[in-house]
Design a protein around this motif. Structure first.
Motif, short mmCIF file in Angstrom:
data_model
loop_
_atom_site.label_atom_id
_atom_site.label_comp_id
_atom_site.label_asym_id
_atom_site.label_seq_id
_atom_site.Cartn_x
_atom_site.Cartn_y
_atom_site.Cartn_z
N PHE A 134 0.37 -9.12 0.57
CA PHE A 134 1.37 -9.51 1.58
C PHE A 134 2.69 -8.80 1.35
O PHE A 134 3.31 -8.29 2.30
CB PHE A 134 1.58 -11.02 1.57
CG PHE A 134 2.67 -11.44 2.51
CD1 PHE A 134 2.43 -11.50 3.88
CD2 PHE A 134 3.95 -11.71 2.05
CE1 PHE A 134 3.45 -11.84 4.77
CE2 PHE A 134 4.97 -12.05 2.93
CZ PHE A 134 4.71 -12.12 4.29
N LEU A 292 -0.78 -17.22 5.86
CA LEU A 292 -0.11 -16.22 6.71
C LEU A 292 0.44 -16.87 7.98
O LEU A 292 1.56 -16.57 8.41
CB LEU A 292 -1.10 -15.11 7.07
CG LEU A 292 -1.55 -14.20 5.92
CD1 LEU A 292 -2.71 -13.32 6.36
CD2 LEU A 292 -0.41 -13.33 5.42
N ASN A 293 -0.34 -17.76 8.58
CA ASN A 293 0.12 -18.44 9.80
C ASN A 293 1.32 -19.34 9.51
O ASN A 293 2.23 -19.47 10.35
CB ASN A 293 -1.02 -19.25 10.42
CG ASN A 293 -2.08 -18.36 11.05
OD1 ASN A 293 -1.81 -17.21 11.40
ND2 ASN A 293 -3.29 -18.87 11.17
N THR A 296 4.46 -17.31 9.56
CA THR A 296 4.85 -17.02 10.94
C THR A 296 5.55 -18.22 11.56
O THR A 296 6.57 -18.08 12.26
CB THR A 296 3.62 -16.63 11.78
OG1 THR A 296 2.95 -15.53 11.15
CG2 THR A 296 4.01 -16.24 13.19
N ASN A 425 2.32 -9.20 8.34
CA ASN A 425 0.95 -9.72 8.41
C ASN A 425 -0.05 -8.63 8.77
O ASN A 425 -1.15 -8.57 8.24
CB ASN A 425 0.87 -10.84 9.45
CG ASN A 425 1.50 -12.13 8.97
OD1 ASN A 425 1.87 -12.27 7.80
ND2 ASN A 425 1.65 -13.09 9.87
N TYR A 428 -0.67 -6.22 5.90
CA TYR A 428 -1.47 -6.91 4.87
C TYR A 428 -2.96 -6.62 5.06
O TYR A 428 -3.70 -6.43 4.09
CB TYR A 428 -1.18 -8.41 4.94
CG TYR A 428 -2.25 -9.30 4.34
CD1 TYR A 428 -2.22 -9.65 3.00
CD2 TYR A 428 -3.29 -9.79 5.13
CE1 TYR A 428 -3.21 -10.48 2.46
CE2 TYR A 428 -4.28 -10.61 4.61
CZ TYR A 428 -4.24 -10.95 3.27
OH TYR A 428 -5.23 -11.75 2.75
N VAL A 462 -5.92 -12.03 11.25
CA VAL A 462 -4.50 -11.84 11.52
C VAL A 462 -4.25 -10.54 12.27
O VAL A 462 -3.39 -10.46 13.15
CB VAL A 462 -3.69 -11.90 10.20
CG1 VAL A 462 -2.24 -11.53 10.45
CG2 VAL A 462 -3.76 -13.30 9.61
N THR A 466 -2.34 -10.09 15.66
CA THR A 466 -1.22 -9.16 15.76
C THR A 466 -1.39 -8.22 16.94
O THR A 466 -0.43 -7.94 17.67
CB THR A 466 -1.09 -8.34 14.46
OG1 THR A 466 -0.90 -9.24 13.38
CG2 THR A 466 0.08 -7.39 14.52
#
Length: 693
Positions: A134, A292-293, A296, A425, A428, A462, A466
């Motif tokens: 990340f 990750l979410n 965000t 993200n 990553y 992700v 994205t």
């Protein structure tokens, strides 16, 4: 309270560079692993650097040629207008191209370091491996958004001519178009060839070091998903800011409060991303996708709070704040919808995996069907955010519709406000994908492979979100650019004492002519890119067969038999460079042709058709490709018969078809839409002077 938001934007941009430098230093200090891991990492790094150097040399020639054309013709022919303004436009174009190239270069530099370190950390535990992946991606997120905000702010501060931001944006978008197309052709050439020969024909693992295309495949992750996507999102962010400041100045009658608000919200978005990146962590045993979410969501909440506070303190108009939050909210909803159609824990991916047991035809039919379904919520979201922003802000200035068009541009600024976190993200994904390949090639153990598989699965999900977010943001941005085009056209008409235009009537045959031609361009553009992948992959498949046939012991796994990785990298590079220019050039030349035939009226229709058709195709291809990819991974995880089953073979075919969908054509279309929108705005004076009708 008076605050110079240009200065604040510069300070926040510099803070993002400092954050990127700290993250880079932290990642660089992590262990690089075994000698074999480092050797493979070096091969990937060298291959990516060679490709990028050759691509940028080719694009430098293109940039110089276009710069010459801008000096002669844009914004008006040099013999009609102010020659110095044309020169300044060319300088802005070159600056945009250079900044975009640097964004891709920085991202690739850290990604090709972070991959080996992420793989090495996976031998210890998932948490450390996740953090390296990340933070490696976050270096690019911070650098890209810092550079885009600094570039646009610098042009407005130094020149006071906001039209030059369109030139800067054109430089960023044209380079991004070719970087994304070239990187996409490279990466899918290697990926398809490696899968078809390795998995389908020989039944060997995905990242088996015997496969001559395996290093080229890992190089492709960096030049396509890192360098290409970095340039792409840099372009989207610059374009949204450019459209907003052009419309803000039209409302202000110069640089005033609306212009300051654009930079306030942009600076708040970048600062929110910095906060989100610095708060990144993952608990032991936690789901990487949820981690990750969560980041965000934190970034989104910080942006909402900061902009609300700024709106109160600095007396900005709450209706424009509401438009920007509407854009951001719709972006989040589109991300959730994309996740539903591409996540392997959801019904669509599992249905496609189950259908694969009956053969590849069912894989394709079910995958395409869900891909088409996935387009609906995203397009509805874009439509709702554009309409909602228009209705929210229309009437703030009763004398013009520019207030409502500015509202749409603020929705785009809002949707792209957290782009620093989105890029983090996104980058990553290819880092952990590379790490997974390195774990297998360097034989770092089953536990490390399990960990990187889990990280890679999160990365795929992700990345799909994205791409959906980036395409949707581009949709709002180009609607705002359509407003900027109208504003630029009316500025030229007013300067020449001609009647202004209020909009584009679809019943006008010139508008309809432009509409039909514009709607066809994304399909032709996509076909040219995918045919390029097809031709190049055929050449690489032949090379892989040659090596397996001619190198004794390679197929059997003899340790002394070494594949010629460099040859496959060269095939992918040469083919990508050959194929990347024609498709982008076609889109630009068709735009100019429509403008010179039908004038600004036809261009209005052309842009509308290009936007609608392009968004539909881009979303369909990106989501279908992501769905097929995760359906394959779902089968490989032991479901529907697992590896080696009929379902697995069919799912690999689906993934192979989806590769150029999701990584070459799909994400390149949104850049194509932006490019033709900017060309139209910049060439408005040319079309008014020289069109046939």
């Amino acid at each position: 309270m008076e605050v110079n938001w240009f200065v604040v934007s510069v300070v926040v941009s510099l803070l993002s560079f400092a954050t990127a430098a700290w993250l880079y230093s932290w990642v660089n200090k992590q262990p690089s692993g075994t000698k074999r891991t480092q050797e493979l990492g070096t091969l990937i790094r060298q291959g990516a650097s060679v490709f990028l150097a050759r691509e940028y040399r080719l694009l430098a020639v293109f940039v110089l040629i276009v710069s010459g054309a801008i000096i002669l013709f844009l914004p008006e022919p040099i013999w009609h207008g102010d020659p110095m303004r044309n020169v300044m436009m060319a300088i802005a174009y070159i600056a945009g191209s250079v900044f975009s190239a640097l964004a891709g270069k920085v991202g690739m530099a850290i990604a090709t370091i972070a991959n080996t370190k992420t793989a090495t950390a996976a031998v210890e535990n998932m948490e450390k491996s996740f953090m390296i992946g990340f933070r490696g991606g976050a270096v690019m997120g911070m650098a890209v958004v810092g550079a885009s905000l600094l570039g646009v702010t610098g042009i407005v501060m130094l020149t006071g001519d906001v039209a030059l931001t369109l030139g800067f944006s054109f430089g960023a978008s044209s380079l991004a178009l070719f970087a994304k197309a070239g990187g996409g052709i490279f990466t899918k050439t290697a990926d398809i060839a490696a899968d078809l020969v390795g998995k389908v024909e020989l039944g060997i693992p995905e990242d088996d070091p015997r496969n001559p295309a395996v290093i080229a495949d890992n190089v492709g992750d960096n030049v396509g998903d890192v360098a290409g996507m970095g340039a792409d999102l840099f372009d989207s962010h610059v374009a949204s800011l450019s459209a907003a400041v052009v419309l803000a100045v039209a409302l202000d009658g110069g640089i005033g409060k609306f212009t300051q608000m654009v930079f306030c919200y942009a600076a708040a978005g970048l600062f929110s991303s910095i906060v989100g990146v610095l708060l990144a962590n993952i608990d032991k045993g936690a789901d990487p996708t949820k981690a990750l979410n969560k980041l965000t969501n934190v970034t989104t909440a910080v942006f909402v709070g900061l902009t609300a506070l700024a709106t109160v303190i600095f007396d900005f108009n709450w209706r424009y704040w509401a438009a920007s939050i509407l854009g951001l909210g719709v972006g989040v909803i589109i991300g959730i919808a994309t996740d539903y159609f591409t996540n392997d824990t959801r019904k669509p991916v599992q249905d496609v995996a189950s259908a694969s047991a009956s053969g590849p035809a069912f894989t394709m039919i079910s995958g395409m069907s869900y891909g088409f379904l996935s387009v609906f919520p995203a397009l509805i979201g874009i439509a709702v955010s554009a309409l909602g922003a228009f209705l929210l802000t229309n009437g703030i200035d009763p004398t013009t519709v520019t207030d409502a068009l500015f509202g749409i541009s603020m929705a785009a600024v809002g949707m792209l406000s957290i782009v620093g976190m989105i890029i983090s993200n996104d980058a990553y994904g290819p880092i952990v994908d590379n790490a997974r390949g390195l774990v297998e090639m360097a034989d770092l153990g089953e536990e490390a492979l399990r960990i990187t598989d889990e990280l890679d699965s999160a990365g795929n999900t992700v990345k799909a979100i994205t791409k959906g977010f980036a395409i949707s943001a581009a949709g709002l941005t180009v609607i705002a650019l359509l407003g900027a085009f109208l504003s630029e056209v009316n500025a030229v008409l007013q300067a020449r004492g001609m009647d202004l235009i209020a909009g584009f009537d679809i019943m006008n045959p010139l508008v309809f002519f432009g509409l039909i031609v514009g709607s066809a361009v994304p399909a032709v553009f996509s076909a040219m890119l995918m045919l390029g992948v097809n031709r190049n992959a055929e050449r690489m498949v032949a090379e892989i067969h040659r090596q397996f046939d001619e190198i004794p012991g390679l197929k059997e796994g003899n340790p002394k038999a070494k594949p010629d990785y460099a040859r496959c990298i060269d095939i992918a590079t040469t083919g990508a460079l050959k194929e990347l220019i024609p498709a982008g050039l076609m889109a630009i030349l068709v735009t100019l042709a429509v403008g010179l035939i039908g004038g600004i009226i036809a261009i209005g229709g052309f842009l509308a058709g290009n936007i609608v058709s392009g968004l539909l195709l881009a979303l369909f291809m990106s989501n279908s490709g992501g769905l097929w990819d995760n359906a394959k991974k779902y089968v490989e995880a032991g479901n529907c018969g697992g590896k080696g089953s009929e379902a697995h073979k069919a799912a690999v075919v689906g993934d192979t078809v989806g590769d150029p969908f999701k990584d070459t054509a799909g994400p390149s279309i949104n850049t194509q839409i932006t490019v033709v929108s900017l060309v139209s705005s910049l060439a408005a004076g040319l079309f008014i002077l020289f069109s046939i009708f």
